[in-house]
Design a protein around this motif. Structure first.
Motif, mmCIF file in Angstrom:
data_model
loop_
_atom_site.group_PDB
_atom_site.id
_atom_site.type_symbol
_atom_site.label_atom_id
_atom_site.label_comp_id
_atom_site.label_asym_id
_atom_site.label_seq_id
_atom_site.Cartn_x
_atom_site.Cartn_y
_atom_site.Cartn_z
ATOM 1 N N VAL A 179 7.308 3.605 -27.311
ATOM 2 C CA VAL A 179 6.986 3.318 -28.709
ATOM 3 C C VAL A 179 6.526 4.646 -29.308
ATOM 4 C CG1 VAL A 179 5.663 1.859 -30.284
ATOM 5 C CG2 VAL A 179 6.284 0.989 -28.014
ATOM 6 N N GLU A 180 7.492 5.386 -29.815
ATOM 7 C CA GLU A 180 7.262 6.769 -30.235
ATOM 8 C C GLU A 180 6.199 6.894 -31.323
ATOM 9 O OE1 GLU A 180 7.614 10.635 -29.759
ATOM 10 O OE2 GLU A 180 9.088 9.390 -28.761
ATOM 11 N N TYR A 181 6.269 6.074 -32.356
ATOM 12 C CA TYR A 181 5.332 6.228 -33.482
ATOM 13 C C TYR A 181 3.886 5.962 -33.079
ATOM 14 C CZ TYR A 181 4.837 1.179 -34.282
ATOM 15 O OH TYR A 181 4.544 -0.153 -34.153
ATOM 16 N N ARG A 182 3.677 5.259 -31.975
ATOM 17 C CA ARG A 182 2.322 5.027 -31.474
ATOM 18 C C ARG A 182 1.973 5.917 -30.285
ATOM 19 N NH1 ARG A 182 0.677 -0.892 -30.737
ATOM 20 N NH2 ARG A 182 -1.333 0.030 -31.207
ATOM 21 N N ARG A 183 2.955 6.758 -29.879
ATOM 22 C CA ARG A 183 2.781 7.619 -28.705
ATOM 23 C C ARG A 183 2.340 6.780 -27.508
ATOM 24 N NH1 ARG A 183 2.805 13.022 -29.305
ATOM 25 N NH2 ARG A 183 1.299 13.258 -27.638
ATOM 26 N N LEU A 184 3.128 5.745 -27.237
ATOM 27 C CA LEU A 184 2.786 4.735 -26.249
ATOM 28 C C LEU A 184 3.977 4.453 -25.347
ATOM 29 C CD1 LEU A 184 0.663 2.436 -25.511
ATOM 30 C CD2 LEU A 184 1.949 1.024 -27.103
ATOM 31 N N VAL A 185 3.705 4.210 -24.075
ATOM 32 C CA VAL A 185 4.718 3.759 -23.119
ATOM 33 C C VAL A 185 4.254 2.424 -22.569
ATOM 34 C CG1 VAL A 185 5.845 4.226 -20.916
ATOM 35 C CG2 VAL A 185 5.432 6.097 -22.505
ATOM 36 N N GLU A 186 5.071 1.404 -22.767
ATOM 37 C CA GLU A 186 4.778 0.055 -22.268
ATOM 38 C C GLU A 186 5.610 -0.188 -21.018
ATOM 39 O OE1 GLU A 186 2.841 -2.517 -23.315
ATOM 40 O OE2 GLU A 186 2.046 -1.514 -25.091
ATOM 41 N N ILE A 187 4.967 -0.459 -19.896
ATOM 42 C CA ILE A 187 5.685 -0.787 -18.670
ATOM 43 C C ILE A 187 6.103 -2.248 -18.768
ATOM 44 C CG2 ILE A 187 5.512 -1.083 -16.177
ATOM 45 C CD1 ILE A 187 3.620 1.335 -16.158
ATOM 46 N N ILE A 188 7.399 -2.494 -18.637
ATOM 47 C CA ILE A 188 7.964 -3.830 -18.720
ATOM 48 C C ILE A 188 8.026 -4.483 -17.345
ATOM 49 C CG2 ILE A 188 9.972 -5.188 -19.450
ATOM 50 C CD1 ILE A 188 8.577 -3.664 -21.747
ATOM 51 N N GLN A 189 8.488 -3.727 -16.350
ATOM 52 C CA GLN A 189 8.668 -4.292 -15.016
ATOM 53 C C GLN A 189 8.566 -3.195 -13.961
ATOM 54 O OE1 GLN A 189 12.625 -5.814 -14.167
ATOM 55 N NE2 GLN A 189 11.737 -7.481 -12.995
ATOM 56 N N VAL A 190 8.002 -3.544 -12.814
ATOM 57 C CA VAL A 190 7.952 -2.655 -11.655
ATOM 58 C C VAL A 190 8.542 -3.423 -10.482
ATOM 59 C CG1 VAL A 190 6.502 -1.328 -10.076
ATOM 60 C CG2 VAL A 190 5.872 -1.494 -12.489
ATOM 61 N N VAL A 191 9.529 -2.817 -9.825
ATOM 62 C CA VAL A 191 10.183 -3.440 -8.676
ATOM 63 C C VAL A 191 10.087 -2.498 -7.497
ATOM 64 C CG1 VAL A 191 12.378 -4.343 -7.797
ATOM 65 C CG2 VAL A 191 11.820 -4.618 -10.204
ATOM 66 N N TRP A 192 9.764 -3.047 -6.321
ATOM 67 C CA TRP A 192 9.685 -2.248 -5.087
ATOM 68 C C TRP A 192 10.559 -2.911 -4.035
ATOM 69 C CZ3 TRP A 192 8.130 2.388 -3.682
ATOM 70 C CH2 TRP A 192 7.963 2.673 -2.342
ATOM 71 N N HIS A 193 11.505 -2.156 -3.498
ATOM 72 C CA HIS A 193 12.425 -2.656 -2.467
ATOM 73 C C HIS A 193 12.149 -1.976 -1.146
ATOM 74 C CE1 HIS A 193 14.883 -4.811 -5.348
ATOM 75 N NE2 HIS A 193 14.852 -3.749 -6.130
ATOM 76 N N GLY A 194 10.917 -1.856 -0.777
ATOM 77 C CA GLY A 194 10.583 -1.107 0.419
ATOM 78 C C GLY A 194 10.435 -1.899 1.650
ATOM 79 N N ALA A 230 0.814 -1.215 0.000
ATOM 80 C CA ALA A 230 0.000 0.000 0.000
ATOM 81 C C ALA A 230 0.852 1.271 0.000
ATOM 82 C CB ALA A 230 -0.944 -0.002 1.200
ATOM 83 N N GLU A 231 1.987 1.237 0.684
ATOM 84 C CA GLU A 231 2.852 2.421 0.756
ATOM 85 C C GLU A 231 3.470 2.792 -0.598
ATOM 86 O OE1 GLU A 231 6.899 0.287 2.348
ATOM 87 O OE2 GLU A 231 5.037 0.148 3.471
ATOM 88 N N ALA A 232 3.461 1.869 -1.531
ATOM 89 C CA ALA A 232 4.045 2.116 -2.852
ATOM 90 C C ALA A 232 3.034 2.656 -3.851
ATOM 91 C CB ALA A 232 4.654 0.831 -3.397
ATOM 92 N N LEU A 233 1.748 2.568 -3.552
ATOM 93 C CA LEU A 233 0.723 2.921 -4.540
ATOM 94 C C LEU A 233 0.741 4.394 -4.941
ATOM 95 C CD1 LEU A 233 -2.263 0.721 -3.350
ATOM 96 C CD2 LEU A 233 -0.642 0.303 -5.209
ATOM 97 N N ALA A 234 0.768 5.295 -3.980
ATOM 98 C CA ALA A 234 0.761 6.725 -4.313
ATOM 99 C C ALA A 234 2.018 7.123 -5.093
ATOM 100 C CB ALA A 234 0.599 7.577 -3.054
ATOM 101 N N PRO A 235 3.217 6.709 -4.657
ATOM 102 C CA PRO A 235 4.400 7.042 -5.459
ATOM 103 C C PRO A 235 4.362 6.419 -6.857
ATOM 104 C CG PRO A 235 5.069 6.355 -3.268
ATOM 105 C CD PRO A 235 3.599 6.108 -3.379
ATOM 106 N N PHE A 236 3.805 5.217 -6.980
ATOM 107 C CA PHE A 236 3.699 4.581 -8.293
ATOM 108 C C PHE A 236 2.770 5.372 -9.210
ATOM 109 C CE2 PHE A 236 1.495 1.624 -11.162
ATOM 110 C CZ PHE A 236 2.571 1.264 -11.952
ATOM 111 N N LEU A 237 1.646 5.837 -8.667
ATOM 112 C CA LEU A 237 0.727 6.645 -9.473
ATOM 113 C C LEU A 237 1.383 7.946 -9.920
ATOM 114 C CD1 LEU A 237 -2.667 6.056 -7.652
ATOM 115 C CD2 LEU A 237 -1.905 5.148 -9.848
ATOM 116 N N GLU A 238 2.174 8.570 -9.054
ATOM 117 C CA GLU A 238 2.915 9.767 -9.439
ATOM 118 C C GLU A 238 3.900 9.447 -10.564
ATOM 119 O OE1 GLU A 238 4.809 11.514 -6.049
ATOM 120 O OE2 GLU A 238 2.932 11.636 -4.939
#
Length: 68
Positions: free
Chosen positions: A53-68, A3-11
């Motif tokens: 992916v510039e030509y599609r104006r898209l950002v694909e998230i590959i991985q999210v890691v949290w070391h908290g 839960a502590e990671a959710l707000a920073p992740f949304l930012e």
């Protein structure tokens, strides 16, 4: 993700929408490559690896890691 990671992740997702090229290159020897990383949270406890992916104006998230 704790839960502590959710707000920073949304930012961080707002950062990805507004300025994805401002992230750090995934491979330092290729600074213009579309694979990037961005740290988030207190002390950089989280890291997102993503692909622009510039030509599609898209950002694909590959991985999210949290070391908290």
């Amino acid at each position: 993700m704790p839960a502590e990671a959710l707000a920073p992740f949304l930012e961080a997702t707002v950062f990805l929408q507004v300025a994805p090229w401002n992230g750090n290159p995934f491979v330092k020897e290729r600074p213009d490559a579309p694979m990037r990383t961005h740290t988030f949270g207190e002390g950089g406890a989280g890291m997102i690896t993503y692909l622009i992916v510039e030509y599609r104006r898209l950002v694909e998230i590959i991985q999210v890691v949290w070391h908290g």
